[in-house]
Scaffold this active site. Structure first.
Site, PDB file in Angstrom:
ATOM      1  N   HIS A 227       0.877  -1.182   0.000  1.00 41.98           N
ATOM      2  CA  HIS A 227       0.000   0.000   0.000  1.00 41.98           C
ATOM      3  C   HIS A 227       0.916   1.235   0.000  1.00 41.98           C
ATOM      4  CE1 HIS A 227      -2.704   2.982   1.931  1.00 41.98           C
ATOM      5  NE2 HIS A 227      -3.705   2.226   1.552  1.00 41.98           N
TER       6      HIS A 227
ATOM      7  N   ASP B 274       3.293  -4.569   8.142  1.00 38.78           N
ATOM      8  CA  ASP B 274       2.068  -3.794   8.014  1.00 38.78           C
ATOM      9  C   ASP B 274       0.907  -4.791   8.076  1.00 38.78           C
ATOM     10  OD1 ASP B 274      -0.214  -2.589   7.108  1.00 38.78           O
ATOM     11  OD2 ASP B 274       0.676  -1.705   5.311  1.00 38.78           O
TER      12      ASP B 274
ATOM     13  N   GLN C  28      -4.272  -5.253   6.827  1.00 35.34           N
ATOM     14  CA  GLN C  28      -5.272  -6.136   6.214  1.00 35.34           C
ATOM     15  C   GLN C  28      -5.273  -7.521   6.841  1.00 35.34           C
ATOM     16  OE1 GLN C  28      -7.601  -5.346   4.043  1.00 35.34           O
ATOM     17  NE2 GLN C  28      -6.897  -3.272   3.600  1.00 35.34           N
TER      18      GLN C  28
ATOM     19  N   LYS D  24     -10.381  -1.108  10.806  1.00 35.15           N
ATOM     20  CA  LYS D  24     -10.600  -2.287   9.950  1.00 35.15           C
ATOM     21  C   LYS D  24     -11.001  -3.514  10.773  1.00 35.15           C
ATOM     22  CE  LYS D  24      -7.216  -0.794   6.478  1.00 35.15           C
ATOM     23  NZ  LYS D  24      -7.922  -0.146   5.372  1.00 35.15           N
TER      24      LYS D  24
ATOM     25  N   CYS E  10      -4.757   2.490  -3.649  1.00 40.15           N
ATOM     26  CA  CYS E  10      -3.527   3.019  -3.019  1.00 40.15           C
ATOM     27  C   CYS E  10      -2.378   2.039  -3.183  1.00 40.15           C
ATOM     28  CB  CYS E  10      -3.732   3.348  -1.541  1.00 40.15           C
ATOM     29  SG  CYS E  10      -4.991   4.567  -1.255  1.00 40.15           S
TER      30      CYS E  10
HETATM   31  N1  7TS Z   1      -1.550  -0.690   4.743  1.00 40.84           N
HETATM   32  C1  7TS Z   1      -2.448  -1.492   4.150  1.00 40.84           C
HETATM   33  C2  7TS Z   1      -2.050  -2.868   3.732  1.00 40.84           C
HETATM   34  C3  7TS Z   1      -3.748  -1.014   3.959  1.00 40.84           C
HETATM   35  O1  7TS Z   1      -4.645  -1.803   3.365  1.00 40.84           O
HETATM   36  C4  7TS Z   1      -4.081   0.300   4.369  1.00 40.84           C
HETATM   37  C5  7TS Z   1      -5.451   0.884   4.120  1.00 40.84           C
HETATM   38  C6  7TS Z   1      -3.107   1.054   5.011  1.00 40.84           C
HETATM   39  C7  7TS Z   1      -1.860   0.538   5.174  1.00 40.84           C
HETATM   40  C8  7TS Z   1      -3.386   2.438   5.548  1.00 40.84           C
HETATM   41  O2  7TS Z   1      -4.270   2.352   6.627  1.00 40.84           O
HETATM   42  P1  7TS Z   1      -4.844   3.686   7.309  1.00 40.84           P
HETATM   43  O3  7TS Z   1      -5.894   3.157   8.236  1.00 40.84           O
HETATM   44  O4  7TS Z   1      -3.723   4.333   8.001  1.00 40.84           O
HETATM   45  O5  7TS Z   1      -5.403   4.505   6.196  1.00 40.84           O
HETATM   46  N2  7TS Z   1      -6.127   0.303   3.030  1.00 40.84           N
HETATM   47  C9  7TS Z   1      -7.228   0.756   2.438  1.00 40.84           C
HETATM   48  C10 7TS Z   1      -7.835   0.088   1.378  1.00 40.84           C
HETATM   49  O6  7TS Z   1      -7.474  -0.980   0.910  1.00 40.84           O
HETATM   50  N3  7TS Z   1      -8.912   0.790   0.972  1.00 40.84           N
HETATM   51  O7  7TS Z   1      -8.999   1.899   1.724  1.00 40.84           O
HETATM   52  C11 7TS Z   1      -7.953   1.895   2.644  1.00 40.84           C
END
Ligand code: 7TS
Length: 404
Positions: free
Chosen positions: A121, A198, A201, A224, A362
């Site tokens: 990401h 990370d 997910q 999430k 992303c």
């Molecule tokens: N890393 C991964 C693997 C992610 O899927 C996401 C967010 C992030 C980092 C960033 O997370 P945040 O909570 O700090 O924004 N992924 C997604 C997605 O797949 N669709 O919207 C956000």
């Protein structure tokens, strides 16, 4: 086995309509929906114990502090971290990665190497690029094959270089690939490199054991896993967290301040400057309790059935290609239909009440790898059903007819 009707009744939003149709929520990769216990716990915090933490002598401040620290302990137990102060509250995955990458600016030297993977990401790419720009370190990429699996033999070759840090996701948000992180962590350590996972997910689908994994850092977002937005966790091994400098300066992160010199507080406070998201941190503990009460075995069983069923049904549609065909995969199906832009499919699905994400998710380098502008991504949670997948398949067929 899950009582799916009971589970669905825990989530008020699942019974609402969108565009006159029952909501089918397949955008769980972006954020999960929230159960009533979580929604009510937020109100209860403000109704009963709202106060600033770690400072007041008064009763409310003590109650809020206790609830916040109990939540930290709950999350420590969930991750099987050795120490509660290895569990830092953050605003999310992005913040956690930036905290670590910023800290490594004081450690890396020109010519040092940082590895990320082809599956990341943007939030696990850009902070490392910024770090490399600041320090003169070099960013290298672990490649993947056409199934969306990392090529471990190439990873081993890269580790023979001057690698100081590896940053890789546990599960890919765009393709659903589950990476062999235990093996990758061991290989990074054997090469003398630290490793950040990370887990954004992964935590919705499994319970990571950070001691068993032996990772140096593990980051994720609360939103999430049925928790509030603006919450997250950075787990870091005590030795690493002691070594890294603070990320933000301010109240609560100090031992003593004078105009000549400031000394920093012990962990975890050193990394928790300012008034945090108190309600969010407390309620993240409620969300973790909820997920554990549902049970990760049940979650995995339900989601794996949805993945198998959805994959089979969608592949029956002529001209449909699924991107991400790794052997180890979670309940994410990214697809395109020949000659149709993913956005157009997403817009028609929305008219039918079905929420999916379209675009690059992303993860532009993944799209560049496949030579596509983006995909339609249906990402399932344990509260989704096969009937909803049938609705998706019918709607995709309709969209294909309308757009061909
Ligand atoms: N890393 C991964 C693997 C992610 O899927 C996401 C967010 C992030 C980092 C960033 O997370 P945040 O909570 O700090 O924004 N992924 C997604 C997605 O797949 N669709 O919207 C956000």
């Amino acid at each position: 086995m899950l009582d799916i009707n009971k589970i669905r009744s825990d989530f008020p939003i699942l019974s609402r309509q969108i565009n006159g149709k029952p909501l089918v929520y397949f955008d769980n990769g972006a954020t999960s929906q929230k159960p009533t216990v979580v929604i009510e716990a937020i109100a209860k915090y403000y109704e009963e114990i709202n106060a600033n933490i770690h400072r007041g002598v008064h009763r409310l401040s003590q109650l809020a502090t206790d609830a916040y620290e109990q939540s930290r302990e709950k999350i420590r137990a969930h991750l099987n971290a050795a120490l509660a102060h290895e569990v830092l509250f953050t605003s999310g995955t992005t913040f956690g990665i930036n905290l670590v990458s910023n800290g490594f600016a004081s450690i890396l030297k020109p010519g040092d190497e940082v590895l990320v993977s082809a599956l990341e990401h943007h939030s696990n790419i850009v902070p490392w690029q910024m770090l490399c720009e600041r320090t003169g370190a070099v960013l290298k990429v672990i490649p993947m094959n056409t199934h969306g699996e990392l090529i471990i033999s190439e990873y081993e070759k890269l580790l023979a270089g001057n690698v100081k840090l590896v940053a890789v996701n546990h599960i890919s948000n765009a393709l659903g690939t589950v990476n062999p992180i235990k093996e990758m962590i061991a290989k990074a350590h054997a090469a003398g490199a630290a490793i950040l996972i990370d887990g954004a997910q992964a935590v919705p689908h499994l319970k990571p054991d950070v001691q068993e994994l032996d990772c140096d850092f593990y980051v994720f977002s609360g939103h999430k896993i049925c928790g509030p937005t603006g919450t997250g966790i950075l787990y870091g091994k005590e030795a690493w967290l002691n070594k890294l400098p603070p990320y933000q300066g301010g109240g609560e992160m100090i031992k003593e301040v004078s105009f000549e010199k400031t000394t920093y507080a012990e962990l975890p406070h050193k990394f928790e400057a300012g008034t945090p998201n108190i309600a969010g941190g407390i309620v993240l503990g409620t969300a973790v309790d909820y997920m554990n009460a549902v049970g990760f075995e049940n979650i995995q069983q339900q989601e794996s059935e949805l993945l198998t069923y959805g994959t089979q049904k969608l592949l029956e549609i002529e001209g449909l290609t699924i991107f991400g065909t790794a052997k180890e995969k979670t309940s994410v199906i990214s697809f395109n239909i020949n000659g149709i832009h993913p956005y157009d499919i997403g817009a028609i699905l929305d008219k039918m009440g079905i929420a999916v994400r379209t675009g690059h998710h992303c993860a532009q380098p993944i799209m560049q790898f496949f030579g596509i502008p983006g995909t339609v991504r249906a990402s399932f949670a344990f509260y989704n059903t096969k009937e909803e997948i049938d609705m998706l398949v019918t709607a995709v067929k309709k969209a294909k007819m309308m757009l061909s």
